[in-house]
Design a protein around this motif. Structure first.
Motif, PDB file in Angstrom:
ATOM      1  N   ALA A 168       0.833  -1.200   0.000  1.00 44.38           N
ATOM      2  CA  ALA A 168       0.000   0.000   0.000  1.00 44.38           C
ATOM      3  C   ALA A 168       0.871   1.256   0.000  1.00 44.38           C
ATOM      4  O   ALA A 168       0.549   2.246  -0.667  1.00 44.38           O
ATOM      5  N   GLU A 169       1.991   1.230   0.734  1.00 41.38           N
ATOM      6  CA  GLU A 169       2.898   2.378   0.761  1.00 41.38           C
ATOM      7  C   GLU A 169       3.547   2.601  -0.600  1.00 41.38           C
ATOM      8  O   GLU A 169       3.777   3.739  -1.005  1.00 41.38           O
ATOM      9  N   GLU A 170       3.843   1.504  -1.304  1.00 45.66           N
ATOM     10  CA  GLU A 170       4.468   1.608  -2.623  1.00 45.66           C
ATOM     11  C   GLU A 170       3.446   1.826  -3.729  1.00 45.66           C
ATOM     12  O   GLU A 170       3.782   1.819  -4.899  1.00 45.66           O
ATOM     13  N   LYS A 171       2.174   1.980  -3.355  1.00 46.37           N
ATOM     14  CA  LYS A 171       1.072   2.258  -4.275  1.00 46.37           C
ATOM     15  C   LYS A 171       0.869   1.157  -5.316  1.00 46.37           C
ATOM     16  O   LYS A 171       0.440   1.415  -6.431  1.00 46.37           O
ATOM     17  N   VAL A 172       1.174  -0.085  -4.936  1.00 44.25           N
ATOM     18  CA  VAL A 172       0.877  -1.228  -5.800  1.00 44.25           C
ATOM     19  C   VAL A 172      -0.602  -1.551  -5.695  1.00 44.25           C
ATOM     20  O   VAL A 172      -1.274  -1.841  -6.682  1.00 44.25           O
ATOM     21  N   ILE A 173      -1.137  -1.468  -4.476  1.00 44.31           N
ATOM     22  CA  ILE A 173      -2.564  -1.657  -4.229  1.00 44.31           C
ATOM     23  C   ILE A 173      -3.029  -0.545  -3.300  1.00 44.31           C
ATOM     24  O   ILE A 173      -2.216   0.077  -2.621  1.00 44.31           O
ATOM     25  N   SER A 174      -4.326  -0.307  -3.258  1.00 50.10           N
ATOM     26  CA  SER A 174      -4.823   0.676  -2.304  1.00 50.10           C
ATOM     27  C   SER A 174      -5.434  -0.077  -1.124  1.00 50.10           C
ATOM     28  O   SER A 174      -6.070  -1.116  -1.290  1.00 50.10           O
ATOM     29  N   ARG A 175      -5.242   0.445   0.048  1.00 50.13           N
ATOM     30  CA  ARG A 175      -5.718  -0.194   1.279  1.00 50.13           C
ATOM     31  C   ARG A 175      -7.252  -0.286   1.283  1.00 50.13           C
ATOM     32  O   ARG A 175      -7.812  -1.248   1.775  1.00 50.13           O
ATOM     33  N   GLU A 176      -7.906   0.713   0.712  1.00 54.05           N
ATOM     34  CA  GLU A 176      -9.367   0.727   0.689  1.00 54.05           C
ATOM     35  C   GLU A 176      -9.916  -0.431  -0.129  1.00 54.05           C
ATOM     36  O   GLU A 176     -10.923  -1.039   0.229  1.00 54.05           O
ATOM     37  N   VAL A 177      -9.250  -0.763  -1.235  1.00 52.82           N
ATOM     38  CA  VAL A 177      -9.705  -1.864  -2.092  1.00 52.82           C
ATOM     39  C   VAL A 177      -9.597  -3.179  -1.340  1.00 52.82           C
ATOM     40  O   VAL A 177     -10.529  -4.007  -1.364  1.00 52.82           O
ATOM     41  N   ILE A 178      -8.506  -3.402  -0.633  1.00 52.41           N
ATOM     42  CA  ILE A 178      -8.325  -4.635   0.132  1.00 52.41           C
ATOM     43  C   ILE A 178      -9.372  -4.720   1.234  1.00 52.41           C
ATOM     44  O   ILE A 178      -9.981  -5.766   1.443  1.00 52.41           O
ATOM     45  N   ASP A 179      -9.613  -3.614   1.940  1.00 60.73           N
ATOM     46  CA  ASP A 179     -10.629  -3.618   3.002  1.00 60.73           C
ATOM     47  C   ASP A 179     -12.016  -3.896   2.430  1.00 60.73           C
ATOM     48  O   ASP A 179     -12.809  -4.605   3.028  1.00 60.73           O
ATOM     49  N   GLN A 180     -12.284  -3.338   1.255  1.00 58.29           N
ATOM     50  CA  GLN A 180     -13.585  -3.550   0.613  1.00 58.29           C
ATOM     51  C   GLN A 180     -13.753  -5.009   0.199  1.00 58.29           C
ATOM     52  O   GLN A 180     -14.818  -5.593   0.376  1.00 58.29           O
ATOM     53  N   LEU A 181     -12.700  -5.609  -0.337  1.00 61.09           N
ATOM     54  CA  LEU A 181     -12.769  -7.004  -0.767  1.00 61.09           C
ATOM     55  C   LEU A 181     -12.904  -7.943   0.429  1.00 61.09           C
ATOM     56  O   LEU A 181     -13.589  -8.956   0.365  1.00 61.09           O
ATOM     57  N   ARG A 182     -12.238  -7.637   1.523  1.00 59.80           N
ATOM     58  CA  ARG A 182     -12.299  -8.466   2.724  1.00 59.80           C
ATOM     59  C   ARG A 182     -13.659  -8.383   3.385  1.00 59.80           C
ATOM     60  O   ARG A 182     -14.136  -9.340   3.952  1.00 59.80           O
ATOM     61  N   GLY A 183     -14.262  -7.206   3.360  1.00 55.05           N
ATOM     62  CA  GLY A 183     -15.516  -6.993   4.084  1.00 55.05           C
ATOM     63  C   GLY A 183     -16.696  -7.319   3.298  1.00 55.05           C
ATOM     64  O   GLY A 183     -17.321  -8.107   2.922  1.00 55.05           O
TER      65      GLY A 183
END
Length: 108
Positions: free
Chosen positions: A93-108
């Motif tokens: 997420a820090e290296e901007k490979v993925i966004s943290r919001e997308v991962i949280d959305q997919l998990r939830g």
């Protein structure tokens, strides 16, 4: 004999980033017999297979973030390549490979 300084952290190894033909996914459901359903960042839901080299060494559960390689001849199936740990997800997420919001959305 002087004591070793244990304050040094273990050397950080490189986090595998998705190469061509690989996609980051979140485990949605465990099917059994080394098969899982993953929801990928490209918007597709795939049936993924845990290869033998990972079966007993890397335990995968629902909600884990994994790196998968979709099959060329059946794009709705994939092989799991790597399971990301929490600190590795933060680094991606820090290296901007993925966004943290997308991962949280997919998990939830």
């Amino acid at each position: 004999m002087p004591k070793k300084d244990r304050s040094d952290q273990a050397p950080s190894r490189d986090v595998p980033k998705p190469q061509e033909g690989e996609v980051i996914c979140v485990v949605k459901k465990m099917l059994g017999a080394e098969h899982i359903i993953v929801l990928c960042l490209d918007g597709k839901e795939r049936t993924a297979r845990i290869p033998g080299r990972m079966r007993k060494k890397t335990w995968i559960k629902e909600g884990d973030v994994v790196l998968a390689a979709p099959w060329d001849f059946q794009p709705n199936k994939a092989d799991i390549i790597y399971r990301y740990m929490n600190d590795e997800i933060k680094r991606l997420a820090e290296e901007k490979v993925i966004s943290r919001e997308v991962i949280d959305q997919l998990r939830g």
